[in-house]
Scaffold this motif. Structure first.
Motif, PDB file in Angstrom:
ATOM      1  N   HIS A  41       0.823  -1.220   0.000  1.00 19.79           N
ATOM      2  CA  HIS A  41       0.000   0.000   0.000  1.00 19.79           C
ATOM      3  C   HIS A  41       0.856   1.269   0.000  1.00 19.79           C
ATOM      4  CE1 HIS A  41      -4.204   1.544   0.868  1.00 19.79           C
ATOM      5  NE2 HIS A  41      -3.475   2.637   0.865  1.00 19.79           N
ATOM      6  N   SER A  42       2.094   1.171   0.475  1.00 21.35           N
ATOM      7  CA  SER A  42       2.909   2.386   0.641  1.00 21.35           C
ATOM      8  C   SER A  42       3.173   3.103  -0.695  1.00 21.35           C
ATOM      9  CB  SER A  42       4.229   2.051   1.331  1.00 21.35           C
ATOM     10  OG  SER A  42       4.001   1.508   2.601  1.00 21.35           O
ATOM     11  N   ASP A 229     -11.179  -6.168  10.132  1.00 23.55           N
ATOM     12  CA  ASP A 229     -11.084  -5.495   8.835  1.00 23.55           C
ATOM     13  C   ASP A 229     -12.496  -5.114   8.397  1.00 23.55           C
ATOM     14  OD1 ASP A 229      -8.628  -5.634   6.406  1.00 23.55           O
ATOM     15  OD2 ASP A 229     -10.678  -4.999   5.861  1.00 23.55           O
ATOM     16  N   GLY A 275      -5.043   0.540   5.654  1.00 20.33           N
ATOM     17  CA  GLY A 275      -4.348   1.120   4.495  1.00 20.33           C
ATOM     18  C   GLY A 275      -3.809   2.510   4.788  1.00 20.33           C
ATOM     19  N   ARG A 377      -2.599  -9.485  -1.242  1.00 18.78           N
ATOM     20  CA  ARG A 377      -1.377  -8.999  -1.850  1.00 18.78           C
ATOM     21  C   ARG A 377      -1.326  -9.407  -3.327  1.00 18.78           C
ATOM     22  NH1 ARG A 377       0.544  -5.206   0.831  1.00 18.78           N
ATOM     23  NH2 ARG A 377       2.700  -5.220   1.529  1.00 18.78           N
TER      24      ARG A 377
HETATM   25  N1  LIG Z   1       5.608   1.198   9.291  1.00 19.50           N
HETATM   26  C1  LIG Z   1       6.168   0.641   8.223  1.00 19.50           C
HETATM   27  O1  LIG Z   1       7.390   0.463   8.163  1.00 19.50           O
HETATM   28  C2  LIG Z   1       5.300   0.186   7.088  1.00 19.50           C
HETATM   29  C3  LIG Z   1       5.805  -0.750   6.153  1.00 19.50           C
HETATM   30  C4  LIG Z   1       4.957  -1.218   5.162  1.00 19.50           C
HETATM   31  C5  LIG Z   1       3.659  -0.726   5.050  1.00 19.50           C
HETATM   32  N2  LIG Z   1       3.234   0.204   5.944  1.00 19.50           N
HETATM   33  C6  LIG Z   1       1.863   0.715   5.917  1.00 19.50           C
HETATM   34  O2  LIG Z   1       1.025  -0.258   6.537  1.00 19.50           O
HETATM   35  C7  LIG Z   1      -0.304  -0.046   6.062  1.00 19.50           C
HETATM   36  C8  LIG Z   1      -0.886  -1.367   5.588  1.00 19.50           C
HETATM   37  O3  LIG Z   1      -0.265  -1.756   4.371  1.00 19.50           O
HETATM   38  P1  LIG Z   1      -0.870  -2.925   3.468  1.00 19.50           P
HETATM   39  O4  LIG Z   1       0.006  -3.014   2.278  1.00 19.50           O
HETATM   40  O5  LIG Z   1      -1.134  -4.110   4.293  1.00 19.50           O
HETATM   41  O6  LIG Z   1      -2.278  -2.266   3.055  1.00 19.50           O
HETATM   42  P2  LIG Z   1      -3.568  -2.979   2.414  1.00 19.50           P
HETATM   43  O7  LIG Z   1      -4.302  -1.912   1.686  1.00 19.50           O
HETATM   44  O8  LIG Z   1      -3.164  -4.210   1.709  1.00 19.50           O
HETATM   45  O9  LIG Z   1      -4.412  -3.446   3.697  1.00 19.50           O
HETATM   46  C9  LIG Z   1      -5.087  -2.569   4.524  1.00 19.50           C
HETATM   47  C10 LIG Z   1      -6.353  -3.247   5.038  1.00 19.50           C
HETATM   48  O10 LIG Z   1      -6.951  -2.376   5.988  1.00 19.50           O
HETATM   49  C11 LIG Z   1      -8.349  -2.451   5.862  1.00 19.50           C
HETATM   50  N3  LIG Z   1      -8.892  -1.246   6.496  1.00 19.50           N
HETATM   51  C12 LIG Z   1      -8.874   0.020   6.025  1.00 19.50           C
HETATM   52  N4  LIG Z   1      -9.393   0.857   6.957  1.00 19.50           N
HETATM   53  C13 LIG Z   1      -9.722   0.112   8.032  1.00 19.50           C
HETATM   54  C14 LIG Z   1     -10.289   0.390   9.299  1.00 19.50           C
HETATM   55  N5  LIG Z   1     -10.618   1.643   9.666  1.00 19.50           N
HETATM   56  N6  LIG Z   1     -10.507  -0.629  10.153  1.00 19.50           N
HETATM   57  C15 LIG Z   1     -10.196  -1.896   9.813  1.00 19.50           C
HETATM   58  N7  LIG Z   1      -9.648  -2.234   8.609  1.00 19.50           N
HETATM   59  C16 LIG Z   1      -9.410  -1.229   7.737  1.00 19.50           C
HETATM   60  C17 LIG Z   1      -8.575  -2.604   4.370  1.00 19.50           C
HETATM   61  O11 LIG Z   1      -9.846  -3.198   4.096  1.00 19.50           O
HETATM   62  C18 LIG Z   1      -7.422  -3.512   3.972  1.00 19.50           C
HETATM   63  O12 LIG Z   1      -7.772  -4.884   4.009  1.00 19.50           O
HETATM   64  C19 LIG Z   1      -0.220   1.020   4.977  1.00 19.50           C
HETATM   65  O13 LIG Z   1      -0.480   2.295   5.545  1.00 19.50           O
HETATM   66  C20 LIG Z   1       1.248   0.921   4.565  1.00 19.50           C
HETATM   67  O14 LIG Z   1       1.691   2.086   3.919  1.00 19.50           O
HETATM   68  C21 LIG Z   1       4.020   0.657   6.963  1.00 19.50           C
END
Ligand SMILES: NC(=O)c1ccc[n+]([C@@H]2O[C@H](COP(=O)([O-])OP(=O)(O)OC[C@H]3O[C@@H](n4cnc5c(N)ncnc54)[C@H](O)[C@@H]3O)[C@@H](O)[C@H]2O)c1
Ligand SMILES: [Zn+2]
Ligand SMILES: [Zn+2]
Length: 383
Positions: A41-42, A229, A275, A377
């Motif tokens: 997602h990033s 989720d 996300g 993914r």
């Molecule tokens: N901190 C870090 O180092 C780091 C590293 C990688 C990714 N990230 C971040 O982590 C987050 C997740 O990434 P991802 O690739 O898994 O994203 P993704 O879009 O694949 O998954 C996010 C999930 O969250 C759900 N969602 C959205 N809003 C919600 C809510 N309010 N309550 C419950 N569920 C909700 C969505 O339906 C989705 O299934 C992103 O913000 C990404 O940028 C951070």
């Protein structure tokens, strides 16, 4: 050489395949032929402007915008060529990329905190961190790369600090997912949240990162893992990789899952992996967190998000901790090989998380599917 890469050219633009002129690796740099690139997602956060910076900061990096940008920071491939002074890698080596560089020499690296490597300050945009010159050109102009990587490309030229050597027999597709999302989620629970056997862990957002968190909780000995989720199909998928309970919102979990499961004590750890992180989610997470519990904020919020809802009376009186984390607060050169071994042993499920493979030309379709909620993914498979 000329290579094909998926590029976003402006804020809110589309992912489009473009021809990139790629220079030979300089000292300390490596050319990798990509095998797989996960669609985290990033990358979307850059496209939508959440990951950005003030114009003065971008000027410091020698650019006037985040765009154009070659996307992708989760991937694996095979070393094809090395520049001068590269001693740890040779052509033919299998590698995973790391969006956190690990130079091994700076103070954070030397003190065992590679996830805070000083080189990360260079990863937002701009030229190669090796010598501040450019290797990637689009229509004669320099082009940014996501996290100094840009893995949505047939070939990448990167600093050796951004590569983690893996074993010749290890699976490149699994390595791609482990290189960012799965490691970040796993480490959020195991390394940052320090899960203890018998705890109850709630994971909010069950995409690629959340799937790593759920499995970190399972492997770390949690007695229950609550997958939360908004999308019921993500909850169903989470139950296949170790979640024991599901809910479609934190409020749903607060009323229908946690009271009986925890005898009214709430979750020992709440991990936020939606996300996009928004300010209202912090207090929601705190309100389902137990006395003495931890809230781990892993998801990325817009870069200028300064306000949040948080009941400070509850935070103090319930002795709770709010923890941020980058890369799950783990060392890429340790965590990525370790999780690959768990995958080999059948203890870490990657295959169930990969919902679909795409070609390089289909990156936009992959992100459309993520937005539509059909992907846990997506993965680009290179020829
Ligand atoms: N901190 C870090 O180092 C780091 C590293 C990688 C990714 N990230 C971040 O982590 C987050 C997740 O990434 P991802 O690739 O898994 O994203 P993704 O879009 O694949 O998954 C996010 C999930 O969250 C759900 N969602 C959205 N809003 C919600 C809510 N309010 N309550 C419950 N569920 C909700 C969505 O339906 C989705 O299934 C992103 O913000 C990404 O940028 C951070
Ligand atoms: Zn990522
Ligand atoms: Zn370092």
């Amino acid at each position: 050489m000329k290579v094909r890469a998926s590029v976003v050219s402006e804020l809110h633009g589309k992912w489009e395949t473009k021809e990139i002129e790629l220079d030979e690796p300089h000292a300390g740099e490596v050319r990798v032929k990509m095998a797989f690139s996960g669609m985290c997602h990033s990358d979307e956060h850059v496209r939508t402007g959440d990951i950005s910076q003030a114009p003065e900061v971008l000027q410091f990096f020698g650019v006037d915008s985040m765009f154009p940008l070659i996307g992708g920071h989760e991937g694996s491939g095979i070393v094809e060529a090395v520049g001068p002074n590269v001693t740890a890698l040779a052509p033919g080596d299998k590698v995973a990329v790391s969006f956190v560089p690990a130079c091994g020499r700076c103070e954070p690296c030397a003190s065992g905190r590679q996830y805070l490597c000083d080189l990360t300050s260079m990863t937002l945009a701009g030229p190669m961190m090796s010598d501040m010159t450019w290797r990637h050109h689009l229509d004669g102009k320099n082009v940014n790369r996501m996290a100094q990587l840009g893995t949505f490309s047939d070939y990448i030229v990167v600093n050796e600090a951004s590569l983690v050597k893996i074993e010749p027999w290890q699976d490149l597709r699994a390595a791609a997912l482990i290189s960012c999302g799965v490691s970040t989620g796993f480490g959020s629970v195991v390394d940052r949240g320090a899960v203890q056997p018998g705890e109850v862990v709630a994971v909010v957002g069950c995409g690629g990162v959340g799937s790593g968190a759920i499995q970190g909780a399972r492997i770390g000995g949690a007695r229950a893992v609550v997958a939360i989720d908004l999308n019921q199909s993500k909850v169903d998928r989470a139950m296949k990789i170790g979640a024991t309970h599901g809910a479609t919102s934190m409020i749903d979990a607060a009323f229908n899952v946690l009271p009986d499961l925890t005898f009214g004590r709430n979750a020992d750890m709440v991990v936020l992996t939606p996300g996009v992180l928004t300010g209202d989610l912090i207090e929601q997470a705190r309100s389902i967190c137990a006395k003495g519990g931890r809230i781990v904020a892993t998801a990325i919020a817009p870069f200028d998000q300064n306000s949040t809802e948080l009941n400070l009376f509850g935070l103090a009186m319930f002795n709770q901790a709010l923890l941020g984390t980058v890369f799950g607060s783990a060392n890429p050169r340790f965590q990525i090989p370790k999780l690959l071994r768990l995958y080999e042993k059948g203890m870490l499920d990657i295959d169930t998380i990969i919902t679909q493979e795409y070609t390089l030309d289909e990156v936009q379709k992959g992100y459309d599917d993520l937005e539509a909620g059909t992907n846990v993914r997506g993965v680009v498979r290179f020829d």
